[in-house]
Design a protein around this motif. Structure first.
Motif, PDB file in Angstrom:
ATOM      1  N   PRO A 128       3.092  29.516 -55.889  1.00 12.02           N
ATOM      2  CA  PRO A 128       1.995  28.605 -55.540  1.00 12.02           C
ATOM      3  C   PRO A 128       1.109  29.198 -54.454  1.00 12.02           C
ATOM      4  N   LEU A 129      -0.164  28.853 -54.494  1.00  6.47           N
ATOM      5  CA  LEU A 129      -1.125  29.323 -53.496  1.00  6.47           C
ATOM      6  C   LEU A 129      -1.733  28.142 -52.744  1.00  6.47           C
ATOM      7  N   THR A 130      -2.621  27.420 -53.390  1.00  3.80           N
ATOM      8  CA  THR A 130      -3.246  26.278 -52.716  1.00  3.80           C
ATOM      9  C   THR A 130      -2.240  25.158 -52.443  1.00  3.80           C
ATOM     10  N   GLN A 131      -1.127  25.144 -53.184  1.00  3.97           N
ATOM     11  CA  GLN A 131      -0.109  24.111 -52.965  1.00  3.97           C
ATOM     12  C   GLN A 131       0.678  24.341 -51.673  1.00  3.97           C
ATOM     13  N   LEU A 132       0.539  25.534 -51.064  1.00  4.08           N
ATOM     14  CA  LEU A 132       1.302  25.842 -49.862  1.00  4.08           C
ATOM     15  C   LEU A 132       0.989  24.878 -48.719  1.00  4.08           C
ATOM     16  N   LEU A 133      -0.255  24.416 -48.615  1.00  3.53           N
ATOM     17  CA  LEU A 133      -0.616  23.457 -47.575  1.00  3.53           C
ATOM     18  C   LEU A 133       0.169  22.167 -47.737  1.00  3.53           C
TER      19      LEU A 133
END
Length: 448
Positions: A128-133
């Motif tokens: 995941p990329l944007t889900q890291l937040l």
């Protein structure tokens, strides 16, 4: 040489003391101090241990939430049996016609896979990329849940401490009553012997002897009731300590630190710093704030890097190794206002948690002030009851001396004995009320 002998003697005495302490703890006999009772309860109470398991479960959930930061590996294998052959025909030139080669294929081509077992294996890795937040917010929220579980454990531990203190004071009060009643029975038995001797000397009436005998029977009955109540209270305390309810023990008097003389302003400050209720409410407020932030992240599209590998086995017309690397994009641009409503709901929950913090703070202050006054009243009442008991005790001493000199009647002595018994009962009730008020005040401070 003498120094060596003294050293060895000290070691031997210390060893014997430790052995006796260990043996007393194993058998449950001897005198149980309040500090020992609190330590036993915190170590052995079964209800408190269950709250400890909740803390452990929340910590495991935190470790689980952290695993979502790393790539996710998915593996699947489909094993099946074809019920009918797979037949495909690629027509001439279906893949194109070129000047150098002509049509591809040059003629109709039949592809055939007979009815047989097949398998499709697939392996994929997704980071995941944007889900890291959102994941970091979830981890922060789970840390707050761990803190909340620990605060609940501390709250239950403080309640257990208060329950043990109250139970200990109850046992102590009934133990003092038991000793006092035994002294009354012994005194009345001696008075009965004196009255019997006077009756034989024709210096007392039969009615006097019967009256004293009735008082002895009444006092013996009251002693039985007190002993039964003491046994019940000891079983309750043993249960709180997490040991066998049949464990025999006695308690010792508790020193009385003058907690009621503590400044009320200092008491309020200590309560606001140590009470778990306000800490739990603040923890819920922080959780609500993180939940609002987490709901807002759903407006961001989900983007992840994915690598996959697929291998169809025993299917003739498909390639046996298919690999790919790419970006996985997921987004719901139109949700009929679902995300907006969830954000508003989380914001309202956040405001509600903020009001709860303020309300609990005021409740703690009310609790401290109220118990401060109750403790001051209990101490004043105890002083009154103690003075009345001392006065009645002195009157009883004078009446006993007067009766021994035959200057008063037996009825006067028994009347004074009844007054002394009432004063003793009121004193014991005042002592229990004081100890209970002191324990409740300690609980309001949130201190061990």
């Amino acid at each position: 040489m003498r120094l060596w002998i003294l050293t060895m003697a000290c070691v031997l005495v210390t060893t014997l003391c430790l052995f006796r302490c260990a043996n007393a703890q194993a058998t449950g006999g001897g005198v149980l101090t309040l500090d020992d009772a609190l330590l036993l309860a915190k170590s052995n109470n079964r209800d408190l241990k269950q709250f400890g398991f909740d803390v452990g479960k929340e910590r495991e959930a935190l470790s689980e939430a952290k695993t979502h930061l790393y790539p996710r590996f998915d593996t699947s294998v489909l094993a099946a049996e074809l019920l009918a052959p797979l037949d495909f025909t690629i027509k001439k030139g279906q893949l194109g016609t070129y000047a150098g080669t002509g049509p591809i294929p040059g003629s109709n081509t039949d592809l055939h896979t007979p009815a047989r077992p097949i398998a499709i294996a697939s392996v994929s890795a997704t980071q995941p990329l944007t889900q890291l937040l959102r994941i970091h917010l979830s981890i922060a929220s789970q840390r707050l849940k761990v803190d909340a579980a620990q605060l609940s454990f501390d709250q239950r531990e403080q309640k257990l401490t208060d329950d043990v203190r109250l139970s200990y004071y109850q046992v102590l009060q009934e133990q003092i009553q038991d000793e006092s009643q035994q002294a009354v029975v012994k005194y009345l038995e001696e008075l009965l012997q004196l009255t019997d001797r006077r009756f034989r000397q024709h210096a007392a009436l039969e009615a006097d002897r019967l009256s004293v005998r009735a008082e002895v029977a009444k006092a013996t009955y009251q002693l039985t009731v007190i002993e039964d109540k003491l046994a019940d209270s000891k079983e309750v305390l043993n249960h709180l300590l997490g040991r066998s309810v049949q464990t025999e023990f006695s308690v010792e008097p508790v020193a009385s630190p003058l907690l009621e003389e503590q400044d009320v302003v200092t008491a309020r400050t200590n309560a606001l710093q140590h009470r778990p209720e306000i800490k739990i409410a603040s923890n819920r407020l922080r959780q609500a704030e993180l939940e609002t932030k987490s709901e807002k992240t759903h407006y961001i599209p989900d983007i992840a890097i994915q690598a996959s590998y697929t291998s169809p086995v025993n299917i003739n017309f498909l390639p046996q190794n298919i690999g790919s690397v790419g970006a996985l994009f997921t987004w719901q641009p139109w949700d009929w206002g679902e995300k907006r409503h969830k954000v508003r709901e989380a914001a309202l929950t956040e405001k509600q948690a903020g009001l709860s913090v303020e309300d609990i703070r005021e409740q703690i202050l009310l609790d401290v002030d109220s118990h401060f006054r109750r403790l001051r009243e209990a101490r004043a009442h105890l002083a009154v009851a103690e003075a009345l008991r001392d006065a009645e005790t002195e009157k009883m001493r004078n009446q006993k001396e007067a009766y021994s000199q035959q200057s008063i009647l037996l009825s006067d002595l028994l009347k004074q004995q009844s007054s002394l018994a009432d004063a003793e009962s009121q004193y014991h009730q005042a002592v229990l009320a004081y100890w209970s008020a002191r324990a409740d005040f300690q609980k309001t401070l949130g201190e061990e």
